[in-house]
Design an enzyme around this catalytic site. Structure first.
Site, PDB file in Angstrom:
ATOM      1  N   GLN A  47      -2.309   2.471   9.827  1.00 11.83           N
ATOM      2  CA  GLN A  47      -0.994   2.615   9.193  1.00 11.83           C
ATOM      3  C   GLN A  47      -0.043   3.466  10.028  1.00 11.83           C
ATOM      4  O   GLN A  47       1.178   3.268   9.988  1.00 11.83           O
ATOM      5  CB  GLN A  47      -1.133   3.247   7.797  1.00 11.83           C
ATOM      6  CG  GLN A  47      -1.784   2.365   6.757  1.00 11.83           C
ATOM      7  CD  GLN A  47      -3.278   2.580   6.689  1.00 11.83           C
ATOM      8  OE1 GLN A  47      -3.929   2.916   7.672  1.00 11.83           O
ATOM      9  NE2 GLN A  47      -3.855   2.382   5.513  1.00 11.83           N
TER      10      GLN A  47
ATOM     11  N   ARG B  49      -7.220   0.052  -6.940  1.00 12.76           N
ATOM     12  CA  ARG B  49      -7.355   1.161  -5.989  1.00 12.76           C
ATOM     13  C   ARG B  49      -7.447   2.454  -6.804  1.00 12.76           C
ATOM     14  O   ARG B  49      -6.438   2.937  -7.327  1.00 12.76           O
ATOM     15  CB  ARG B  49      -6.170   1.177  -5.014  1.00 12.76           C
ATOM     16  CG  ARG B  49      -6.100  -0.117  -4.169  1.00 12.76           C
ATOM     17  CD  ARG B  49      -5.355   0.072  -2.872  1.00 12.76           C
ATOM     18  NE  ARG B  49      -6.038   0.962  -1.965  1.00 12.76           N
ATOM     19  CZ  ARG B  49      -5.451   1.514  -0.897  1.00 12.76           C
ATOM     20  NH1 ARG B  49      -4.191   1.252  -0.629  1.00 12.76           N
ATOM     21  NH2 ARG B  49      -6.122   2.311  -0.098  1.00 12.76           N
TER      22      ARG B  49
ATOM     23  N   ASP C 272      -2.131  10.936  -2.329  1.00 15.18           N
ATOM     24  CA  ASP C 272      -2.471   9.888  -3.305  1.00 15.18           C
ATOM     25  C   ASP C 272      -2.772  10.467  -4.669  1.00 15.18           C
ATOM     26  O   ASP C 272      -2.616   9.803  -5.692  1.00 15.18           O
ATOM     27  CB  ASP C 272      -3.648   9.063  -2.808  1.00 15.18           C
ATOM     28  CG  ASP C 272      -3.172   8.084  -1.758  1.00 15.18           C
ATOM     29  OD1 ASP C 272      -3.000   8.504  -0.602  1.00 15.18           O
ATOM     30  OD2 ASP C 272      -2.901   6.931  -2.110  1.00 15.18           O
TER      31      ASP C 272
ATOM     32  N   LYS D 243      -4.962   9.997   2.781  1.00 19.07           N
ATOM     33  CA  LYS D 243      -5.674   9.146   3.739  1.00 19.07           C
ATOM     34  C   LYS D 243      -6.733   9.920   4.514  1.00 19.07           C
ATOM     35  O   LYS D 243      -6.477  11.021   4.993  1.00 19.07           O
ATOM     36  CB  LYS D 243      -4.642   8.529   4.695  1.00 19.07           C
ATOM     37  CG  LYS D 243      -5.195   7.652   5.784  1.00 19.07           C
ATOM     38  CD  LYS D 243      -6.092   6.539   5.277  1.00 19.07           C
ATOM     39  CE  LYS D 243      -5.377   5.639   4.283  1.00 19.07           C
ATOM     40  NZ  LYS D 243      -6.316   4.745   3.549  1.00 19.07           N
TER      41      LYS D 243
ATOM     42  N   ARG E 153       0.867  -1.189   0.000  1.00 21.10           N
ATOM     43  CA  ARG E 153       0.000   0.000   0.000  1.00 21.10           C
ATOM     44  C   ARG E 153       0.897   1.229   0.000  1.00 21.10           C
ATOM     45  O   ARG E 153       2.106   1.140   0.172  1.00 21.10           O
ATOM     46  CB  ARG E 153      -1.022  -0.002   1.140  1.00 21.10           C
ATOM     47  CG  ARG E 153      -0.661  -0.601   2.452  1.00 21.10           C
ATOM     48  CD  ARG E 153       0.381   0.138   3.232  1.00 21.10           C
ATOM     49  NE  ARG E 153       0.096   1.551   3.357  1.00 21.10           N
ATOM     50  CZ  ARG E 153       0.987   2.479   3.641  1.00 21.10           C
ATOM     51  NH1 ARG E 153       2.266   2.153   3.822  1.00 21.10           N
ATOM     52  NH2 ARG E 153       0.668   3.745   3.743  1.00 21.10           N
ATOM     53  N   GLY E 154       0.238   2.405  -0.155  1.00 19.12           N
ATOM     54  CA  GLY E 154       1.000   3.638  -0.339  1.00 19.12           C
ATOM     55  C   GLY E 154       1.110   3.880  -1.838  1.00 19.12           C
ATOM     56  O   GLY E 154       1.467   2.950  -2.600  1.00 19.12           O
TER      57      GLY E 154
HETATM   58  O1  MRU Z   1      -4.560   3.312   2.016  1.00 23.99           O
HETATM   59  P1  MRU Z   1      -3.074   3.519   1.982  1.00 23.99           P
HETATM   60  O2  MRU Z   1      -2.361   2.975   3.163  1.00 23.99           O
HETATM   61  O3  MRU Z   1      -2.481   3.053   0.663  1.00 23.99           O
HETATM   62  O4  MRU Z   1      -2.927   5.109   2.033  1.00 23.99           O
HETATM   63  C1  MRU Z   1      -1.662   5.671   1.938  1.00 23.99           C
HETATM   64  C2  MRU Z   1      -1.652   7.142   2.048  1.00 23.99           C
HETATM   65  O5  MRU Z   1      -2.671   7.775   2.210  1.00 23.99           O
HETATM   66  C3  MRU Z   1      -0.322   7.815   1.882  1.00 23.99           C
HETATM   67  O6  MRU Z   1      -0.277   9.014   2.598  1.00 23.99           O
HETATM   68  C4  MRU Z   1      -0.106   8.125   0.387  1.00 23.99           C
HETATM   69  O7  MRU Z   1      -0.334   7.000  -0.393  1.00 23.99           O
HETATM   70  C5  MRU Z   1       1.262   8.636   0.139  1.00 23.99           C
HETATM   71  S1  MRU Z   1       2.484   7.399   0.333  1.00 23.99           S
HETATM   72  C6  MRU Z   1       3.994   8.071   0.004  1.00 23.99           C
END
Ligand code: MRU
Length: 374
Positions: A210, A98, A251, A262, A55-56
């Site tokens: 997270q 996603r 994102d 997030k 994820r990320g």
């Molecule tokens: O749902 P996730 O854990 O994939 O969400 C991640 C985030 O919101 C991060 O802040 C974003 O992807 C940036 S990661 C460098």
């Protein structure tokens, strides 16, 4: 799969094995268990992204790029049109896992373009050896560029932090969310290396924690002082004067500077404004989507209700009660003090400054200097 050595002590979210498969660190199991999943076909990558073993935004983009390699390697037969159809299908399936993180579509489309550029050669040679090799090289390039970008984001962002500061962050925008080093946490790493960071406050980040599980793990392994708070304590720590700034990842960033990140990020931005604290967003330019004019156009992923009704497998919400589970929210650009990218730091008016960062060749003859200090 054998345990893999971490690069420079950093946890590695993904690694390509030369024998032809992708290894992912299973982030759902952290911090309790360090275990890995191996993906031998692209469908396994689809599942791993959807189930958030990886994820990320930058990490899922890179994993999907290797997913495209697996799709190419897995194709059997000599039909060129069939090969490209199967790649297109893999691209669609990977992209749909996603929808909010634009890095995913960005990476998959970059891979597909690479393959298409070699279509004529495939037709002439009647095989796909060149395309397969080129796709693997492209995925490696995406991975390499991500780490380079993060280090540069770290350097630039550390310049905004003064000595002795405490910083609040949300979710995990660290090494685990990228190919290495991290974006928001990259800034904190660089600033900490300069002795500037007194403490990081990490919001736990419900529903999937997270912040509590991943950010706390990364920072404590690095020896950076970290305090975990529940999401609803952010106002308390700001009011108490315990934090000087907020630094988060993204994102997707719309052309006007609205930021999807997030869920809970928007709340922090509103609180930061009320308390007069700078609110920074750190992201590579691949996260900027000029195709979305405002945050209204960013699709927000809705995730299963079970992530809210249960914590670590245990039900905490009564049966039959409705829940809402948007994975992201949008912070309007007026609340964003600066966006830190590998090409420079953008400030308002984002409609201008982000365009320059994405297309520096159109605006700046002399490199990226024009993006600094807006
Ligand atoms: O749902 P996730 O854990 O994939 O969400 C991640 C985030 O919101 C991060 O802040 C974003 O992807 C940036 S990661 C460098």
């Amino acid at each position: 799969v054998q345990a893999h050595k971490d690069r420079e002590g950093e946890l590695e979210p993904l690694r390509w094995e030369e024998s032809g498969y992708l290894v992912l660190l299973d982030q759902r199991k952290l911090p309790g268990e360090i275990s890995y999943v191996s993906c031998e076909d692209y469908q396994a990558v689809v599942r791993a992204i959807r189930d958030m073993q990886v994820r990320g935004a930058p990490a899922i983009g890179t994993a999907a790029a290797y997913g495209m390699v697996l799709a190419a390697l897995g194709f059997r037969g000599g039909d060129v049109e069939g090969f490209y159809d199967s790649l297109a299908e893999a691209a669609d399936r990977l992209k749909s896992t996603r929808p909010t993180a634009i890095n995913l579509a960005w990476a998959v489309e970059r891979m597909f373009r690479k393959a298409l550029a070699l279509k004529r050669e495939s037709l002439e040679s009647g095989d796909f050896l060149k395309v397969k090799a080129a796709l693997l090289e492209e995925a490696h390039a995406i991975a390499r560029e991500d780490v380079e970008a993060n280090k540069r984001i770290g350097e630039l962002g550390a310049g905004l932090i003064a000595s002795g500061e405490s910083i609040l962050t949300h979710c995990n925008a660290g090494a685990l969310a990228t190919v290495g080093y991290g974006t928001a946490l990259g800034i904190l790493r660089s600033a900490a290396a300069q002795g500037k960071v007194a403490r990081v406050y990490a919001c736990e980040t419900r529903p999937l924690l997270q912040g509590a599980r991943l950010t706390a793990l990364e920072l404590s392994r690095e020896g950076i002082p970290v305090t975990v708070i529940t999401d609803n304590m952010a106002g308390y720590v700001m009011r108490k004067g315990l934090v000087n700034r907020v630094v988060v990842g993204a994102d997707r960033i719309a052309g006007n500077g609205d930021v999807a990140n997030k869920v809970g990020t928007y709340t922090l931005a509103v609180l930061a404004k009320t308390h007069g604290l700078p609110f920074y967003v750190a992201a590579p330019t691949s996260t900027i989507d000029l195709g979305c004019r405002t945050g209204e156009e960013i699709p927000i992923e809705q995730r299963p209700a079970s992530e809210v009704t249960h914590i670590c497998g245990r039900r905490v919400v009564p049966e039959g009660v409705d829940v809402l589970n948007p994975a992201f929210d949008v912070t309007p650009h007026e609340l964003v003090s600066a966006i830190i990218t590998e090409r420079g730091i953008a400030r308002e008016p984002y409609v201008e400054t982000l365009k320059r960062l994405v297309n520096p060749q159109i605006f700046d003859q002399g490199g990226h200097r024009g993006c600094q200090g807006f």
